[in-house]
Design a protein around this motif. Structure first.
Motif, short mmCIF file in Angstrom:
data_model
loop_
_atom_site.label_atom_id
_atom_site.label_comp_id
_atom_site.label_asym_id
_atom_site.label_seq_id
_atom_site.Cartn_x
_atom_site.Cartn_y
_atom_site.Cartn_z
N THR A 226 0.83 -1.21 0.00
CA THR A 226 0.00 0.00 0.00
C THR A 226 0.86 1.25 0.00
O THR A 226 0.55 2.23 -0.70
CB THR A 226 -0.94 -0.01 1.22
N ALA A 227 1.96 1.22 0.75
CA ALA A 227 2.87 2.36 0.77
C ALA A 227 3.59 2.54 -0.56
O ALA A 227 3.94 3.66 -0.95
CB ALA A 227 3.89 2.18 1.90
N GLN A 228 3.80 1.44 -1.28
CA GLN A 228 4.51 1.47 -2.56
C GLN A 228 3.61 1.91 -3.71
O GLN A 228 4.07 2.49 -4.69
CB GLN A 228 5.08 0.08 -2.85
N ALA A 229 2.32 1.67 -3.61
CA ALA A 229 1.40 1.87 -4.72
C ALA A 229 1.41 3.29 -5.30
O ALA A 229 1.36 3.45 -6.53
CB ALA A 229 -0.01 1.47 -4.30
N PRO A 230 1.47 4.35 -4.49
CA PRO A 230 1.42 5.70 -5.07
C PRO A 230 2.57 6.03 -6.01
O PRO A 230 2.44 6.92 -6.86
CB PRO A 230 1.43 6.62 -3.84
N SER A 231 3.68 5.33 -5.89
CA SER A 231 4.83 5.61 -6.76
C SER A 231 4.78 4.82 -8.07
O SER A 231 5.65 4.98 -8.92
CB SER A 231 6.13 5.28 -6.03
N ALA A 232 3.77 3.95 -8.24
CA ALA A 232 3.66 3.16 -9.46
C ALA A 232 3.29 4.05 -10.64
O ALA A 232 2.61 5.07 -10.48
CB ALA A 232 2.62 2.06 -9.28
N PRO A 233 3.72 3.69 -11.86
CA PRO A 233 3.40 4.51 -13.04
C PRO A 233 1.98 4.36 -13.54
O PRO A 233 1.57 5.05 -14.47
CB PRO A 233 4.41 4.01 -14.07
N VAL A 234 1.22 3.44 -12.94
CA VAL A 234 -0.19 3.22 -13.33
C VAL A 234 -1.02 3.17 -12.05
O VAL A 234 -0.48 2.98 -10.96
CB VAL A 234 -0.36 1.91 -14.13
N PRO A 235 -2.34 3.34 -12.14
CA PRO A 235 -3.17 3.26 -10.93
C PRO A 235 -3.14 1.87 -10.31
O PRO A 235 -3.42 0.88 -10.99
CB PRO A 235 -4.57 3.62 -11.44
N VAL A 236 -2.79 1.79 -9.03
CA VAL A 236 -2.74 0.53 -8.30
C VAL A 236 -3.57 0.66 -7.04
O VAL A 236 -3.38 1.59 -6.25
CB VAL A 236 -1.29 0.15 -7.92
N SER A 237 -4.49 -0.28 -6.84
CA SER A 237 -5.22 -0.39 -5.58
C SER A 237 -4.85 -1.70 -4.92
O SER A 237 -4.84 -2.75 -5.57
CB SER A 237 -6.73 -0.29 -5.80
N VAL A 238 -4.50 -1.64 -3.65
CA VAL A 238 -4.08 -2.82 -2.90
C VAL A 238 -5.23 -3.25 -1.99
O VAL A 238 -5.75 -2.44 -1.21
CB VAL A 238 -2.82 -2.52 -2.06
N VAL A 239 -5.63 -4.52 -2.11
CA VAL A 239 -6.80 -4.99 -1.38
C VAL A 239 -6.48 -6.32 -0.69
O VAL A 239 -5.62 -7.08 -1.14
CB VAL A 239 -8.01 -5.18 -2.32
N PRO A 240 -7.18 -6.61 0.42
CA PRO A 240 -7.01 -7.92 1.06
C PRO A 240 -7.71 -9.01 0.25
O PRO A 240 -8.67 -8.75 -0.47
CB PRO A 240 -7.67 -7.73 2.43
#
Length: 211
Positions: free
Chosen positions: A78-92
């Motif tokens: 979740t902490a890494q997702a904002p730096s991705a070049p595409v939209p990433v949502s992290v879910v359980p």
């Protein structure tokens, strides 16, 4: 029924996160790049770990839903997702009960995860369920060695290895499991790779299959 609580391995997760950068420097970075090159559309990444794949998604990807059961790794992803070049949502969630409707994704990504799922057939059936017709399964996994002696050794150590390494089975024939699940393997590369200094070269497979 497998529960998400069954996937909590905080000590292993912390150790995995600590060595992930070293493993990438030793070659996994390039493996991840190859795994995701040319992926397009909506992607669900199953067992996203601490998000080491996120940087490799290209402009053809419109969205990544990253599913991770382990609380420690999911927090790091979740902490890494904002730096991705595409939209990433992290879910359980976990591989045997993906949080998605049928035929919702263009690509399913499994990266060093089919070694540790309780049931490969159930996990692969879920992957097929959430893929649109003709969709891609991108896979990067370590598997049982084709060398008879090494394969026997992996069989012998699996019970202890599984307990120490978050459920990992070093002796699975994952490529055959993918075929048995009804996927057509369209591309596959088998190679040896030593993730850490002092570890033997483990057999890995990297490729693509279609529904």
């Amino acid at each position: 029924m497998t529960r998400q609580a069954d996937f909590q391995h905080p000590r292993f997760a912390q150790a995995y996160a600590r060595v992930a950068e070293l493993v990438d420097r030793r070659g996994a970075y390039e493996h991840r790049r190859r795994l995701l090159a040319g992926a397009e559309g909506r992607v669900i990444e199953v067992g996203a770990g601490n998000g080491r794949n996120f940087a490799h998604y290209g402009p053809g990807v419109t969205e990544v839903v990253a599913v991770e059961p382990d609380d420690v790794l999911r927090s790091l992803a979740t902490a890494q997702a904002p730096s991705a070049p595409v939209p990433v949502s992290v879910v359980p969630g976990h591989a045997e009960a993906l949080p998605s409707g049928d035929a919702a994704f263009d690509v399913v990504v499994v990266s060093l995860v089919l070694c540790s799922v309780p049931s490969q057939p159930r996990a692969l059936a879920e992957a097929a369920r959430v893929l649109r017709p003709g969709g891609e399964l991108r896979f990067y996994e370590h598997v049982r060695s084709p060398n008879p002696a090494f394969g026997l050794l992996e069989d012998l150590i699996t019970p202890l290895w599984r307990l120490a390494a978050g459920g990992c089975h070093p002796n699975r024939n994952t490529l055959e499991a993918i075929r048995r699940a009804g996927f057509e393997v369209t591309d596959s590369d088998t190679f040896g790779f030593s993730p850490q200094p002092g570890m033997p070269r483990m057999t890995h497979v990297l490729g693509c299959a279609r529904t």
